[in-house]
Write a protein that holds these residues in place. Structure first.
Motif, PDB file in Angstrom:
ATOM      1  N   GLN A  19       6.450  22.299  -2.910  1.00  0.00           N
ATOM      2  CA  GLN A  19       7.310  21.114  -2.807  1.00  0.00           C
ATOM      3  C   GLN A  19       6.954  20.316  -1.546  1.00  0.00           C
ATOM      4  N   ILE A  20       6.838  21.010  -0.419  1.00  0.00           N
ATOM      5  CA  ILE A  20       6.522  20.329   0.847  1.00  0.00           C
ATOM      6  C   ILE A  20       5.100  19.753   0.801  1.00  0.00           C
ATOM      7  N   LYS A  21       4.182  20.483   0.203  1.00  0.00           N
ATOM      8  CA  LYS A  21       2.812  19.946   0.071  1.00  0.00           C
ATOM      9  C   LYS A  21       2.831  18.645  -0.732  1.00  0.00           C
ATOM     10  N   SER A  22       3.697  18.609  -1.748  1.00  0.00           N
ATOM     11  CA  SER A  22       3.722  17.429  -2.628  1.00  0.00           C
ATOM     12  C   SER A  22       4.218  16.186  -1.894  1.00  0.00           C
ATOM     13  N   TRP A  23       4.903  16.342  -0.775  1.00  0.00           N
ATOM     14  CA  TRP A  23       5.360  15.197   0.025  1.00  0.00           C
ATOM     15  C   TRP A  23       4.304  14.742   1.025  1.00  0.00           C
ATOM     16  N   SER A  24       3.157  15.438   1.031  1.00  0.00           N
ATOM     17  CA  SER A  24       2.176  15.246   2.117  1.00  0.00           C
ATOM     18  C   SER A  24       0.914  14.561   1.613  1.00  0.00           C
ATOM     19  N   ASP A  25       0.102  14.082   2.577  1.00  0.00           N
ATOM     20  CA  ASP A  25      -1.154  13.432   2.205  1.00  0.00           C
ATOM     21  C   ASP A  25      -2.313  14.413   2.186  1.00  0.00           C
ATOM     22  N   GLU A  76      -1.424  19.558  -5.427  1.00  0.00           N
ATOM     23  CA  GLU A  76      -2.832  19.894  -5.640  1.00  0.00           C
ATOM     24  C   GLU A  76      -3.727  18.847  -4.974  1.00  0.00           C
ATOM     25  N   GLN A  77      -3.274  17.589  -5.029  1.00  0.00           N
ATOM     26  CA  GLN A  77      -4.026  16.502  -4.386  1.00  0.00           C
ATOM     27  C   GLN A  77      -4.154  16.745  -2.874  1.00  0.00           C
ATOM     28  N   ALA A  78      -3.034  17.148  -2.245  1.00  0.00           N
ATOM     29  CA  ALA A  78      -3.055  17.408  -0.795  1.00  0.00           C
ATOM     30  C   ALA A  78      -4.010  18.574  -0.472  1.00  0.00           C
ATOM     31  N   LEU A  79      -4.027  19.583  -1.340  1.00  0.00           N
ATOM     32  CA  LEU A  79      -4.928  20.726  -1.130  1.00  0.00           C
ATOM     33  C   LEU A  79      -6.387  20.327  -1.355  1.00  0.00           C
ATOM     34  N   SER A  80      -6.627  19.558  -2.418  1.00  0.00           N
ATOM     35  CA  SER A  80      -8.001  19.127  -2.710  1.00  0.00           C
ATOM     36  C   SER A  80      -8.508  18.212  -1.601  1.00  0.00           C
ATOM     37  N   ASN A  81      -7.633  17.354  -1.057  1.00  0.00           N
ATOM     38  CA  ASN A  81      -8.047  16.492   0.062  1.00  0.00           C
ATOM     39  C   ASN A  81      -8.521  17.357   1.226  1.00  0.00           C
ATOM     40  N   MET A  82      -7.815  18.461   1.438  1.00  0.00           N
ATOM     41  CA  MET A  82      -8.224  19.369   2.521  1.00  0.00           C
ATOM     42  C   MET A  82      -9.626  19.921   2.254  1.00  0.00           C
TER      43      MET A  82
END
Ligand code: SF4
Length: 304
Positions: A116-122, A293-299
């Motif tokens: 949930q917190i990841k989903s609020w992040s870039d 998943e987008q925030a993780l893939s960006n990483m």
């Protein structure tokens, strides 16, 4: 009769499963793991592995990240109650207020956080890649969540950016005693002090080296001129440290830093989930999963 180790090996072959363990898991669990690592190394691995079943010996945000990056795989958590208190320490209102105030804001989220917190992040980061990723972001204003200690550490390395912090922390690193580290320094004047950036500022001030768990292990492995180290992170790391430097001595603060959630994982639980398929990590709802998943893939892209 089979030993637990043999039983696990047999089950792994039957299910074509692979066991991933965090450095803070108990030694007997690390012993049966195919791969041992920190959050970054394990999340990268989870993407590369072709086995259909991943057994994640860690806390819940790790299993969630593995599932987000590998929706087609079955991710099993030996202990479904193992959780990280810091992973929940963000209030959405803090993010909304910062986004309203700064148009170019990047919300940078430590991987130790819920989906949930990841989903609020870039973008997500780990302690191993946070400095590199933040430095490479085009944004000037950075809201670092949830860990304020890691946020302050990154800000010192990237002074050209403007940081905001969130009041989250890892209780295991936050409450480590600087006096106990000083006592160790007095007793072992030749020892180098290696600490994790989740530690409080008083501990960081005493350090010869500050880095991720894998950074600490590599540092001890490379600095063979030194044979004594004072370690400022969770004591489970000693399993890998001793493997890397069997000749060296490692000292931990008297109040031994432990992560009870990681340490509660057992071999019986590994056998149980491999046998029954219980404790499978569920995919979060679609919109949330896509954003996280987008925030993780960006990483993973920015850390290359
Ligand atoms: S050591 Fe701290 S940050 Fe890591 S899982 Fe345990 S509580 Fe969370």
């Amino acid at each position: 009769m089979n030993t637990k180790k043999e039983r696990i090996q047999q089950l792994k072959e039957e299910k074509n499963a692979v066991i991933l363990a965090h450095y803070y898991a108990p030694p007997e669990v690390q012993e049966v793991a195919d791969y041992i690592g920190d959050s970054f190394c394990l999340s990268k691995l989870a993407v590369q592995l072709t086995n259909p079943v991943l057994v994640f010996c860690g806390v819940s945000f790790m299993g969630e990240s593995a599932k987000l990056l590998n929706p087609e795989k079955t991710v099993l958590m030996p202990d479904a109650t193992a959780d990280c208190p810091m992973a929940h320490m963000v209030d959405k209102a803090v993010i909304d207020a910062a986004r309203e105030q700064y148009e170019d804001l990047a919300v940078v989220c430590y991987i130790n956080s819920t989906a949930q917190i990841k989903s609020w992040s870039d973008v997500c980061v780990t302690s191993a890649n946070a400095v590199k990723i933040v430095r490479n972001l085009p944004n000037k204003n950075i809201l670092f969540i949830p860990d304020r200690n890691l946020g302050h550490f990154v800000a010192e390395q990237v002074p050209e950016k403007h940081f905001f912090y969130n009041e989250g922390y890892c209780p295991r690193h936050e409450f480590m005693s600087a006096d106990e580290v000083r006592e160790l320094k007095e007793a072992h004047p030749q020892a180098q002090v290696l600490v994790h950036p989740e530690c409080n500022g008083q501990i960081l001030d005493l350090a010869d080296y500050i880095g991720s768990t894998s950074g600490i292990i590599n540092y001890a492995g490379e600095h063979t001129e030194c044979s004594e180290f004072i370690i400022g992170t969770v004591s489970g790391v000693v399993y890998k440290l001793s493997e890397k430097r069997p000749d060296a001595r490692f000292y931990f603060p008297k109040t031994r830093p432990s992560c009870p959630d990681m340490e509660q994982i057992t071999l019986d639980q590994v056998i149980h989930v491999l046998t029954t398929g219980e404790n499978e990590v569920a995919m979060p709802p679609e919109a949330l999963a896509q954003q996280a998943e987008q925030a993780l893939s960006n990483m993973l892209k920015l850390a290359k």
